[in-house]
Design an enzyme around this catalytic site. Structure first.
Site, PDB file in Angstrom:
ATOM      1  N   GLU A   1       0.833  -1.202   0.000  1.00  7.86           N
ATOM      2  CA  GLU A   1       0.000   0.000   0.000  1.00  7.86           C
ATOM      3  C   GLU A   1       0.869   1.254   0.000  1.00  7.86           C
ATOM      4  O   GLU A   1       0.753   2.104  -0.872  1.00  7.86           O
ATOM      5  CB  GLU A   1      -0.932  -0.011   1.208  1.00  7.86           C
ATOM      6  CG  GLU A   1      -1.886   1.174   1.233  1.00  7.86           C
ATOM      7  CD  GLU A   1      -2.858   1.111   2.397  1.00  7.86           C
ATOM      8  OE1 GLU A   1      -3.497   2.137   2.675  1.00  7.86           O
ATOM      9  OE2 GLU A   1      -2.978   0.045   3.028  1.00  7.86           O
TER      10      GLU A   1
ATOM     11  N   ARG B   1      -7.008   2.361  14.860  1.00 10.33           N
ATOM     12  CA  ARG B   1      -7.932   1.231  14.689  1.00 10.33           C
ATOM     13  C   ARG B   1      -7.770   0.235  15.829  1.00 10.33           C
ATOM     14  O   ARG B   1      -8.757  -0.353  16.286  1.00 10.33           O
ATOM     15  CB  ARG B   1      -7.722   0.546  13.337  1.00 10.33           C
ATOM     16  CG  ARG B   1      -8.760  -0.547  13.091  1.00 10.33           C
ATOM     17  CD  ARG B   1      -8.655  -1.172  11.723  1.00 10.33           C
ATOM     18  NE  ARG B   1      -9.381  -0.497  10.680  1.00 10.33           N
ATOM     19  CZ  ARG B   1     -10.664  -0.705  10.389  1.00 10.33           C
ATOM     20  NH1 ARG B   1     -11.379  -1.541  11.120  1.00 10.33           N
ATOM     21  NH2 ARG B   1     -11.235  -0.086   9.387  1.00 10.33           N
TER      22      ARG B   1
ATOM     23  N   GLU C   1     -10.678  -8.573   5.695  1.00 11.45           N
ATOM     24  CA  GLU C   1      -9.968  -8.489   6.975  1.00 11.45           C
ATOM     25  C   GLU C   1     -10.694  -9.116   8.159  1.00 11.45           C
ATOM     26  O   GLU C   1     -10.047  -9.656   9.060  1.00 11.45           O
ATOM     27  CB  GLU C   1      -9.654  -7.020   7.283  1.00 11.45           C
ATOM     28  CG  GLU C   1      -8.657  -6.416   6.321  1.00 11.45           C
ATOM     29  CD  GLU C   1      -8.443  -4.926   6.559  1.00 11.45           C
ATOM     30  OE1 GLU C   1      -7.331  -4.542   6.928  1.00 11.45           O
ATOM     31  OE2 GLU C   1      -9.409  -4.164   6.367  1.00 11.45           O
TER      32      GLU C   1
END
Length: 1559
Positions: free
Chosen positions: A881, A959, A1495
């Site tokens: 990413e 997160r 995920e």
């Protein structure tokens, strides 16, 4: 199956042999020129365009490079076919042989081979059942259709197999699996067994699928029912009949087709039915059952000696007689003898050891003898391990049982020695003479009393006992003029027992941590059995295979009883000595294994003689002696199909699967290079923290093929990079802050020359103190700037102080990291156009726009002149990413400056070293709860190890904080998070993005509460579940919560209470093996949680508050210069209400705080309005082209998007094509907001696109700006931004949607791009509708043609933005997630308490995925995520040079390849692997009522972790330890064994011992 008859009937013919070195590749004759001795077979194959054979690791550890070798065996007088690793095979070693690559098996033009096609489509095997709208049907019927229609078992089922079973996701490993299976079928005279199939695939790794569909695909070739194969042929079938594989008779079990009308609900969106026009790929039906035979020319050729050369003066010899070999050895005493090159190849490639002379001894007859004699077995030194294994199995079946005890031990040890590809070429002598201290076989040779025959250059032969052959670390009793000729293994005698032992990180294809070979010979003396002779040898505990001499002396003459056992254990403690800093670490574990192995040996021998003598061994002890026997994997999938239109909801195969199984799917490194192209290699730091004093590149410049070296001073543009803050340097200037930091890049004519030149760059350092752990960072207060975050709910302190809590516990959780280990390494090919005015690249990345941005930035080019394309990538998982972008940027510098194409592909070890991993975490918790177990308060400090730059670490931390409650209702919460700066390479995104770490910390304290209250953890979990309407600690309210229902369904299907009781009974009956069960839930929020925002608040006297918000959605920063231009423009506008003085003050302030803008202080606002763009074109032939911003990396994104388009237009899926992802096709989305009291201007524009015109939207929400000022503002923005046109909207309401290519991550890609495509399709359908209503068209193609004739635009740009999400970190309130995916998993494991070995017996998973767009792909994602998660919690350990691992150089990564870093293999799949999707719960917040899947399942593998802990609890209870104990992940054999306290481990550790972990 086997060699073809015309091959078997052919005999070699004596004749004139050619002087050319000849090789056949896929039936084509190729002459090998001299000078290529340095090349591997893989390099040669890829150079000639056969790129289906992949480079995954370069050390034979992943199987991606597997090909089949065929040659005529003079001894066996038949053709042999076997799989090998092309990355290790020297090119000249296969001279005179036939090489078959995946391209030679089948392709789309000539037809797919059945092995290829079944992997794409077939569903689970044997007991597997599929639930379709509540009805269940046999899964085997879905797989065997091809088998029944083709010729009995044979080859006609090969290429088709892998594709049909959904066994190909990213596809990079797929050709390797195809070739392994193909080689097995070609080499087997009879149908292989299921065990043989799984064994042949043990050398192949897959990171995507979880292996189950691959196993299912290939099990169709296993022989199950003789009648089915011998009594039935395709000619017996009536038209339309289907043979059931269970009975071999016609049946109707296939009548309920998955695609049939009775199993699918009709779409209500499209009532008009058009006759489909399908443009189908080759589906395997045209396969004509042709196999490439052994080329007749090779039979006519007489094998000749070879003398060839290679780069750097390398010489290659192939002698055919022992005398010739001895002469060469005399002439070149330092020459290396090779057969399979499995050790020398790694030394030369990875360790950079330069050998000048290589002698291939594979064809010397005297070294290939394999004779069964009366007194033993004679084995030539060049005999391959596969041949040896076959011989051992043969003699075990043919000779008396008491003679073959050593042979049985070798069979077991060789089975786990390595992958099949390695065993097919690795020879016995090579393994012996390498003298590795962890050799699996050398302890057995020694223990079994083997003798080695050694021959010198004069032909003199001497014999030496194996016990005396090994002198030191990789030193043996061979002079420079001697070679090992053969090995003699004597038969064992009655009451003589030989046993092997090995413990590794992974059972399959792994080097040993400790291994052993033990032999004892007992004699009867009256009623007693007395030890007459013995030998106990260990590997992995010394620089060489070590004989326990004192122990041997002690036990000889002793009775075989408990007294001998206890005495021997004491002697072993002194016999085997390991220093605290011994290389390899794990000292306490290795010491305990030496005792455990001897104890197991004692039990095993006692069991062998128990039929004759009473040994007094308790029955509960005997399970410790039972070898691991793996049953066949049983997979079940249970889901409903909700069809919507022609394709949505159908379990379609991956669109690229047919390309992947044939090797035709292209990846970045497969792109052909122009003749003038260059290869690049990075110059890397070797220090964790240091000042660069000097760089000497003089030697590099004189290196062969050198084209240039480029350092920071050569960067044309900005040397500072970073996805959020520009806190990284592309090339280090003054300081390096980690090992592996890029200092420069070297370009050369070949990949090897570039690496050679880069290695010659000499850098002088001044070393500085380094921070190498989270704890060191916390102690030094080493945190990234502005990275502290806090979430609060209720009053934690008051709850703790008020007395509400019956109990309060605290503790620490260390969470280990994980390497992405995508099979395709990082790779970018960069080239220039128009003399360097444009730059193009093909990259393996999840975020093409980041590559575009980085390259434009470092080259000083506008983004409109930089294009990045990505067709597909071979796995990413977050690792591609952001950390892939600097690879492209580094390659772009030499490409731009030299105006030549440059390819930069990282070697596996470099990739793992420099690109970062999953973040390690440290959690410090304090939890209050009632005596019933209800949670009242949680106080949590959480730290992650970011490494030397911020990257995405703050978002990962956020997160983790969001998920620190997992699924539990906690009235009072306080979570403090910090991002630690350490001197490691920057860590980055990985599947779950911090969520799994936060949830694992939560489940640790849940488990501790259960211990405190003496309850099962499931009870604690269940009474604290959140439910519908629960308010989370970040103020979001749960809606559509299905947690309770799926939890209850899983409890029922897993029969949790009975499973726990069964485990309890097993544990009572088995002292040294224990079982554990666990059931774990998850709640995973769906959306990107990153909003890169700066808020700069300026209070100007006598004016009003100005707030400028610079938003770069997702990972796209706002260009500060753009802000400056815009503000200047506003201030100068004639009718602008803003005073020019204010504008100038504002501009000045922005310039002052620009560094803050660059650093993105307070930049992570989760839950942004994430957007996605797509382009859809309808062609007059009825086909559809779709382009969107997502990247296909194996997750099936393109397939799902195509299904959305197909259903939208009511056409077949095969009529939709998804184009490559490219930054010149889909625009980026950038937003700039100006809020001015009552004036609110929102500017959204597309940037970084190569298009000449921009479609910008400006919406003005105030009445202040009217009339002429709007026109002036439009003109002003056009001139400032340099755009040709600008759309202005005066109405109130939401902003206009524009395209956006977000990174393909966060599990949200199908939601985003599917909705964007649907938007575009609906636009086109709306335009077509008037035409469709006027005529009755028979096909969609007719309708498209009619619309074209009426000049209707059949192209549309769609856009989707996630609504109603946003989070404010200042108030800690908002909705960061669009919705949640809920799930739960049950797991049962069995551990060996003496060694720490474990296996997963059962895994049962249930997930709520709404109405799945493609349930087959979703099931594959669940299985793949679970197995990847299993690696994280139980297998994959990163070992860095830190205080916990002082034997590793500081800051260096020890586990930098498949040899030392072990991901799950096929052998680690649960025996029973079940996946269910919750039925009847559509998701109203995503396209077609589906949910994200990538995920959420990952964390469910923690059920295995907690089942392991449950088993350890049972083991500790045996010795009276009932207290709570910490267990860090991964729960490796070391951690399992050392937590199982017993009489053996207690000699080395105390009860609170905790194995070291790099955190």
């Amino acid at each position: 199956m086997g060699s073809l008859k015309n091959e078997e009937e052919m005999e070699p013919i004596e004749g004139e042999s050619s002087k050319d070195a000849v090789l056949y590749v896929n039936g084509i004759r190729r002459v090998l020129p001299d000078g290529l001795a340095h090349l591997t077979l893989l390099e040669y194959l890829r150079d000639i365009g056969l790129t289906g054979t992949k480079l995954g690791c370069g050390e034979g550890g992943c199987g991606a490079c597997t090909i089949m070798v065929s040659h005529y065996n003079e001894v066996l007088k038949k053709y042999v076919h076997y799989a090998v690793n092309a990355c290790l095979a020297p090119l000249y070693s296969v001279e005179g042989m036939h090489i078959i690559t995946v391209e030679g098996v089948g392709n789309r033009k000539t037809g797919l081979h059945p092995v290829q096609f079944t992997e794409m489509q077939a569903m689970p095997l044997r007991s597997g059942m599929l639930c379709v709208n509540g009805s269940r049907e046999s899964q085997s019927s879905l797989i065997y259709k091809r088998l029944c229609l083709l010729d009995k078992l044979s080859r006609t089922l090969q290429h088709e197999s892998l594709a049909r079973s959904h066994g190909s996701q990213c596809g990079f490993c797929t050709p390797g699996f195809i070739m392994s299976m193909y080689a097995l079928l070609r080499s087997s005279e009879l149908p292989p067994t299921e065990e043989q199939i799984e064994e042949c695939l043990a050398g192949n790794l897959c990171r995507c699928t979880g292996y189950r569909p691959i196993i299912d695909a290939f099990q169709v070739f296993a022989k199950t029912d003789d009648a089915f194969y011998t009594n039935t042929s395709s000619s017996d079938l009536q038209s339309g009949d289907f043979l059931c594989p269970s009975t071999g008779k016609p049946c109707s079990c296939k009548s309920k087709s998955l695609n049939g009308a009775e199993t699918c609900k009709k779409s209500t969106a499209n009532e008009n039915k058009y006759e489909p026009v399908s443009y189908s790929e080759v589906d395997g039906s045209t396969y004509t059952d042709k196999e490439l035979i052994f080329p007749p020319e090779l039979l006519l050729r007489k094998l000749t000696p070879l003398y060839l050369n290679g780069f750097g003066g390398l010489k290659w010899f192939r002698p055919l007689k022992i005398q010739h070999l001895l002469e060469l050895k005399a002439k070149f005493p330092d020459a290396k003898l090779v057969v399979g090159n499995t050790e020398v190849g790694i030394e030369m490639r990875l360790k950079r050891i330069q050998y000048k002379v290589l002698i291939s001894v594979a064809h010397v007859p005297e070294l290939n003898v394999l004779h069964v004699k009366d007194d033993g077995l004679e084995i030539g030194a060049a005999v391959r391990l596969t041949e040896l294994l076959q011989m051992f199995r043969k003699v075990v079946n043919e000779r008396a049982a008491h003679e073959t005890s050593s042979c049985k031990a070798f069979i077991e040890q060789i089975k786990w020695f390595a992958g099949t590809q390695i065993k097919n070429v690795a020879c016995v002598g090579g393994n012996i003479c390498t003298a590795s201290p962890i050799s699996d076989l050398n302890p057995l040779w020694m223990a079994a009393g083997a003798k080695f025959q050694i021959i010198d250059c004069k032909g003199n032969i001497r014999t030496i006992m194996a016990e005396n052959f090994f002198l030191g670390y990789r030193k043996v009793d061979l002079t420079s003029g001697e070679i090992l000729l053969s090995i003699f293994l004597p038969w064992t005698r009655p009451f003589e027992y030989v046993k092997e032992f090995k413990q590794a990180h992974r059972r399959d294809d792994d080097i040993a941590i400790v291994n052993a070979g033990m032999r004892v010979f007992l004699e009867e003396k009256g009623e007693d059995l007395v030890v007459s002779d013995a030998l106990i040898v260990y590997g992995g505990v010394a620089p060489l295979s070590l004989s326990a001499v004192k122990t041997k002396e002690f036990i000889i003459g002793k009775n075989w009883d408990q007294e001998l056992l206890q005495g021997a254990l004491k002697f072993l403690e002194t016999d085997i000595f390991l220093k605290e800093d011994a290389p390899g670490g794990m000292v306490e574990f290795r010491k305990s294994l030496t005792l455990s192995f001897f104890f197991k040996f004692f039990l095993w021998v006692s069991q062998q003689i128990c039929m004759k003598k009473s040994t007094g061994i308790p029955l509960s002890y005997l399970s410790a002696t039972q070898p691991f026997q793996r049953p066949s994997i049983m997979g079940n999938q249970d889901y409903e199909i909700r069809k919507h239109g022609t394709s949505v909801g159908s379990p379609e195969i991956h669109l690229s699967s047919r390309l992947q199984v044939t090797g035709e799917a292209e990846y970045a490194d497969d792109t052909p290079m122009p003749s003038s192209g260059l290869h690049a290699a990075l110059v890397l730091s070797r220090k964790p923290h240091a000042k660069i004093l000097s760089i000497d590149d003089s030697e590099a410049k004189s290196s062969p093929g050198f084209a240039g070296i480029f350092l920071a001073k050569d960067v044309p543009g900005d040397n500072h990079i970073g996805p959020i803050t520009h806190d990284e340097e592309l090339f280090a200037t003054q300081y390096v802050t980690c090992v592996g930091q890029v200092i420069g890049v070297v370009a050369a004519d070949t990949h090897e020359n570039a690496k050679l030149a880069a290695a010659k760059v000499v850098i002088e350092y001044e070393e500085l103190p380094a921070i190498l752990s989270i704890q060191e960072a916390v102690d030094a207060k080493s945190f990234h700037p502005n990275s502290e975050k806090c979430l609060k709910k209720g009053d934690v302190d008051l709850c703790f102080q008020s007395g509400q809590c019956d109990k309060i516990i605290d503790g620490e959780v260390h969470v280990g990291g994980q390497e992405h280990f995508y099979l395709e390494p990082q790779s970018s090919l960069v080239w220039t156009m128009d003399s360097g005015s444009e730059v193009h690249m093909i990259s393996s990345t999840q975020a093409p726009q980041k590559h575009q941005k980085y390259v434009a930035q470092v080259l000083g080019l506008p983004m409109s002149k930089v294009v990045c394309k990505t067709k597909r990538i071979g796995g990413g998982f977050g690792g591609k990413e952001t950390r892939s972008a600097f690879i492209a940027a580094a390659a772009s510098v030499p490409s731009y400056l030299l105006n030549r194409s440059v390819k930069l592909t990282l070697d596996r070890d470099v990739d793992m070293m420099i690109t970062g991993q999953r973040h390690t975490f440290l959690g410090k918790y304090k939890v209050g709860f009632t005596k019933e177990g209800r949670l009242l308060a949680l106080d949590l400090e959480i730290y992650n190890n970011a490494g030397n730059s911020l990257d995405l670490s703050l978002a990962v931390l956020e997160r983790a904080m969001f998920h620190s409650d997992n699924v539990y209702e906690i009235p009072n919460i306080r979570i403090l998070g910090r991002v630690c700066f350490t001197n490691f390479p920057s860590h980055t995104a990985f599947r779950g993005f911090g969520g799994p770490q936060g949830m694992l910390i939560a489940e640790n304290w849940i488990q501790k509460i259960a211990v405190e209250l003496n309850k099962n953890p499931e009870e604690i979990r269940e009474i604290n579940f959140q439910g519908e309407g629960s308010i989370l600690h970040y103020s979001q309210q749960l809606q559509y919560c299905t947690l309770g229902q799926l939890w209850n369904e899983l409890k029922l299907s897993s029969d949790l209470l009975r499973a726990r009781e069964d485990a309890k009974q097993f544990n009572l009956q088995n002292r040294w093996k224990k079982r554990g069960v666990a059931m774990v839930p998850t709640k995973f929020g769906i959306s990107f949680t990153t909003k890169f925002m700066n808020q700069i608040k300026l209070i100007l006297p006598h004016l009003f508050l100005w707030v400028i918000k610079c938003n770069a959605i997702l990972h796209n920063e706002v260009d500060v210069s753009l802000v400056k231009k815009l503000v200047m423009g506003i201030g100068c506008g004639a009718d602008n209400p803003l005073p020019s003085m204010v504008a100038r003050l504002l501009l000045h302030h922005i310039m002052v705080v620009a560094p803050l803008v660059e650093m993105m202080a307070n930049c992570h606002g989760p839950g942004v309005a994430v957007g996605a763009g797509a382009l859809v074109h309808v062609y007059t032939d009825g086909t559809v082209l779709v382009t969107h911003g997502g990247v296909e990396m194996g997750q099936g994104l393109h397939t799902k998007v195509a299904q959305v388009a197909a259903s939208a237009f009511n056409i077949p899926l095969s009529s939709v094509f998804i184009s490559e992802t490219s930054t010149d096709k889909v625009l980026r989305y950038c937003k700039l907001e100006l809020d001015i009291t009552a004036v609110s201007v929102t500017l959204e524009l597309s940037v970084g696109c190569s298009c000449m015109e921009f479609d910008c939207s400006v919406q003005i929400k105030s009445s202040i700006w009217h009339g002429p000022c709007v026109c002036d503002f439009s003109f002003l923005l056009c001139s400032v931004l340099g755009v040709g046109r600008l759309k202005l909207h005066m109405e109130d309401g939401l902003m206009q949607d524009v395209p956006n290519t977000s990174p393909t991550a966060a599990s949200a890609s199908s939601d985003l791009y599917g909705a964007a495509v649907l938007d575009a399709c609906e636009q086109i359908k709306a335009r077509m509708e008037p035409v469709a209503l006027k005529h009755n068209f028979s096909s969609f193609a007719e309708l498209a043609g009619a619309c074209y004739m009426q000049r209707i635009d059949l192209s549309a740009h769609g856009f989707y933005i996630t609504p109603d999400i946003g989070f404010d970190w200042t108030t800690c309130k908002g909705n960061p997630f669009n919705y949640y995916t809920y799930g739960a998993a049950f797991a049962e494991v069995e551990i060996d308490t003496l060694t720490g070995d474990f296996h997963t017996r059962t895994a049962n998973i249930i997930l709520d995925l709404g109405y799945s767009i493609n349930p087959a792909i979703d099931v594959g994602q669940i299985e793949g995520a679970f197995i990847q998660g299993l690696g994280w919690v139980a297998m994959e350990e990163l070992k860095w040079g830190d205080a916990a691992h002082k034997w590793i150089p500081p800051g260096c990564l020890y586990t930098s390849g498949p040899g030392s870093y072990k991901i799950p293999s096929m052998n680690d799949v649960p025996f029973k692997f079940s996946v269910s999707l919750l039925k009847g719960h559509p998701n109203v917040k995503a396209i077609h009522s589906s949910k994200a899947v990538g995920e959420p399942p990952f964390f469910l593998a923690s059920a295995v972790f907690f089942a392991i802990k449950d088993a350890i609890i049972a083991a500790r209870a045996e010795v009276g330890h009932h207290e709570w104990f910490p267990l860090s992940n991964p729960a490796t054999p070391e951690r399992i064994r050392m937590a199982c306290l017993d009489e053996f481990s207690s000699r080395f550790i105390d009860s609170d011992f905790r194995p070291k972990l790099s955190v």
